[in-house]
Design a protein around this motif. Structure first.
Motif, PDB file in Angstrom:
ATOM      1  N   VAL A 116       1.746   0.169 -11.340  1.00  0.00           N
ATOM      2  CA  VAL A 116       2.115   0.990  -9.686  1.00  0.00           C
ATOM      3  C   VAL A 116       3.541   1.561 -10.099  1.00  0.00           C
ATOM      4  N   LEU A 117       4.872   0.265 -10.117  1.00  0.00           N
ATOM      5  CA  LEU A 117       6.072   0.147  -9.360  1.00  0.00           C
ATOM      6  C   LEU A 117       7.000   1.241 -11.168  1.00  0.00           C
ATOM      7  N   TYR A 118       5.951   0.497 -12.091  1.00  0.00           N
ATOM      8  CA  TYR A 118       6.540   0.853 -13.648  1.00  0.00           C
ATOM      9  C   TYR A 118       8.140   0.603 -13.680  1.00  0.00           C
ATOM     10  N   ASP A 169      -3.759  -0.387  -4.354  1.00  0.00           N
ATOM     11  CA  ASP A 169      -3.172  -1.196  -3.917  1.00  0.00           C
ATOM     12  C   ASP A 169      -3.216  -2.460  -4.048  1.00  0.00           C
ATOM     13  N   ARG A 200       0.506  -1.141  -0.074  1.00  0.00           N
ATOM     14  CA  ARG A 200      -0.394  -0.060   0.103  1.00  0.00           C
ATOM     15  C   ARG A 200       1.297   1.205  -0.364  1.00  0.00           C
ATOM     16  N   GLU A 201       2.234   1.216  -0.547  1.00  0.00           N
ATOM     17  CA  GLU A 201       2.442   2.177  -0.367  1.00  0.00           C
ATOM     18  C   GLU A 201       2.364   3.278  -1.718  1.00  0.00           C
ATOM     19  N   LYS A 202       2.271   2.852  -2.748  1.00  0.00           N
ATOM     20  CA  LYS A 202       1.504   3.878  -3.745  1.00  0.00           C
ATOM     21  C   LYS A 202      -0.727   3.651  -3.995  1.00  0.00           C
ATOM     22  N   GLU A 203      -0.707   3.925  -4.603  1.00  0.00           N
ATOM     23  CA  GLU A 203      -2.103   3.647  -5.113  1.00  0.00           C
ATOM     24  C   GLU A 203      -2.560   2.878  -6.921  1.00  0.00           C
TER      25      GLU A 203
END
Length: 201
Positions: free
Chosen positions: A142-144, A33, A28-31
């Motif tokens: 999310v992480l790219y 999740d 849940r570090e970036k949206e």
């Protein structure tokens, strides 16, 4: 499958896996999740040996006559210690879960697409001209970063057929598990046990 349902089913998996060897967790570090599992596996693979390739053309050398040649015989299965990282995300466009994963060497180097095909033994079940459409490399939404993705061409149809499942997310992952070296038997038993406790059985 609505996002709220996806979240509920994933919460169930996280809770059920708390006492399992392989533990799923929320990231849940970036949206948005997503669900994550990191595990290490011994993977059996057949690797070619340069010495073997040289000997293959020498018909006069017979392994039975010279046991020393057995040490360099080709096609012998070897065990590799590899790290697997699996992510389950929700695709809003199609309202279905998607599975992304990566495979890493012991030192942390990420396997490229062709190396992943070899580890997963894709060549044994997918024709060469269809491998790029079976497992592809994509950018994580999310992480790219580059991740492998099992082509979800029938995911919507699959999820639609899981209306009787107690946890369609687990059923979805289980369907693709054999193709990505993912083991879910322990999680399935844990989830079933949790379900029985909730119903008082």
């Amino acid at each position: 499958m609505k996002l709220s349902e996806f979240t509920l089913y994933c919460d169930q998996l996280v809770h059920a896996s708390r006492n399992c060897v392989d533990r799923w967790r929320w990231v849940r570090e970036k949206e948005p999740d997503f669900l994550c599992l990191e595990t290490v596996r011994h993977v059996r693979s057949t690797e070619s040996n340069p010495q073997t390739e040289m000997l293959e053309g020498m018909a006069e050398l017979d392994e039975e006559d010279d046991p020393g040649l057995a040490a360099v015989s080709g096609g012998q299965p070897t065990a590799r210690m590899l790290a697997f990282e699996y992510h389950v995300l929700y695709c809003e466009s199609y309202e279905v879960p998607i599975l992304l994963f990566n495979i890493y060497e012991k030192g942390g180097a990420r396997l490229n697409l062709e190396e992943a095909w070899e580890v997963l033994q894709i060549s044994g079940c997918v024709p060469p001209d269809e491998r790029y459409s079976a497992i592809t490399m994509v950018h994580h939404p999310v992480l790219y970063r580059p991740y492998l993705k099992l082509h979800p061409c029938k995911t919507a149809e699959l999820v639609g057929s899981l209306s009787g499942s107690t946890n369609p997310v687990l059923s979805f992952i289980t369907t693709y598990a054999p193709y990505v070296n993912l083991e879910l038997d322990e999680l399935a038993r844990a989830l079933q046990s949790d379900s029985k406790k909730e119903t008082g059985e």
